[in-house]
Design an enzyme around this catalytic site. Sequence first.
Site, PDB file in Angstrom:
ATOM      1  N   LYS A 132       0.839  -1.194   0.000  1.00  0.00           N
ATOM      2  CA  LYS A 132       0.000   0.000   0.000  1.00  0.00           C
ATOM      3  C   LYS A 132       0.878   1.249   0.000  1.00  0.00           C
ATOM      4  O   LYS A 132       2.112   1.162  -0.043  1.00  0.00           O
ATOM      5  CB  LYS A 132      -0.947  -0.043   1.198  1.00  0.00           C
ATOM      6  CG  LYS A 132      -1.769  -1.347   1.259  1.00  0.00           C
ATOM      7  CD  LYS A 132      -2.768  -1.357   2.381  1.00  0.00           C
ATOM      8  CE  LYS A 132      -3.990  -0.566   1.998  1.00  0.00           C
ATOM      9  NZ  LYS A 132      -5.091  -0.750   2.991  1.00  0.00           N
ATOM     10  N   GLU A 175      -1.639  -1.803  -4.238  1.00  0.00           N
ATOM     11  CA  GLU A 175      -2.686  -0.788  -4.225  1.00  0.00           C
ATOM     12  C   GLU A 175      -2.219   0.413  -5.045  1.00  0.00           C
ATOM     13  O   GLU A 175      -1.132   0.953  -4.821  1.00  0.00           O
ATOM     14  CB  GLU A 175      -2.961  -0.357  -2.785  1.00  0.00           C
ATOM     15  CG  GLU A 175      -3.986   0.758  -2.664  1.00  0.00           C
ATOM     16  CD  GLU A 175      -4.112   1.275  -1.246  1.00  0.00           C
ATOM     17  OE1 GLU A 175      -4.946   0.739  -0.499  1.00  0.00           O
ATOM     18  OE2 GLU A 175      -3.347   2.189  -0.873  1.00  0.00           O
ATOM     19  N   ASP A 201      -7.791   1.746  -5.904  1.00  0.00           N
ATOM     20  CA  ASP A 201      -8.342   2.317  -4.675  1.00  0.00           C
ATOM     21  C   ASP A 201      -9.007   3.673  -4.904  1.00  0.00           C
ATOM     22  O   ASP A 201      -8.413   4.584  -5.489  1.00  0.00           O
ATOM     23  CB  ASP A 201      -7.222   2.472  -3.645  1.00  0.00           C
ATOM     24  CG  ASP A 201      -7.735   2.858  -2.273  1.00  0.00           C
ATOM     25  OD1 ASP A 201      -8.713   2.240  -1.811  1.00  0.00           O
ATOM     26  OD2 ASP A 201      -7.156   3.773  -1.658  1.00  0.00           O
TER      27      ASP A 201
END
Length: 288
Positions: free
Chosen positions: A176, A204, A225
């Site tokens: 992430k 992500e 996202d």
Amino acid sequence: MTAPFSLEGFDLDAFVASTLAEDLGGPLGDGGRDVTSESVIPASALFTGVMDSRDAVTVAGLPIAEAFFRALDPDVKIDVLVSEGDQVPAGTDLMRLRGQARAMLTAERSALNTVQHLSGIAMMTRSYVDKIAGTGAILLDTRKTIPGLRVLEKYATRMGGAQNHRMGLWDAAMIKDNHIAVAGSIGQAVGAARAAGIARIIVEVDRVDQIEPAIAAGATHLLLDNMTPEVLRGAVTLVGKRVPTEASGGIRLDTIRAVAETGVDYISVGRLTQSAPAADIGLDFTHE
């Protein structure tokens, strides 16, 4: 003897024992008491009752409820009337039981709490699954679970028709924004995960320009996202089925259909386990 129910990574006997001990004020067999049942109910009294749904529900957790009753009365007679994952209307009888009254009333709250919570998750999950029917998109849960209840809550999402995402931090890498910031770049983060021998590497991305670097570095799955349906559609086209795509971030029941119609492979929704209300399920005494 507990009900014949098994989930990988879940110890049913230990869960039942610790939950009952919490309610009884001490370890089982070591001073824990239900002072109400002990003082009000004769030791020889029997209880016959029906667990029923006051809502239309998707059923989850009945084998665990059964285990609570059996833990306190091994000779209890239980008839489970519906199957896990069934969608039933309000007023449906779920379980009939007959056993020692003190035991049944002591176990009642723990049994109901479990079925209400898990059926609530399954019911919300089913509503999301129904919303994306026919699109080809698959609903996923997340790690947004109550500590200690993840295996049960993810079981409930399966009963509602979803698939499980990662069970924890151990079964896939999910890179992430904070991982990327510390590692230096998407390429460096993904490269390090590959060098560590990790097979599933989810990355992500919140911008379209991050897609090519992630795929080039070796990502096996892209989490798109907080993108609008218009941006998602373009991102899915850009990926071109080279890796699976997953939409995530702020997705609600009223928006999930538009997200699914962009062509993403998966949609993950944290509120399935984070925000599902308990189903209205009760246990009522019946006269034989």
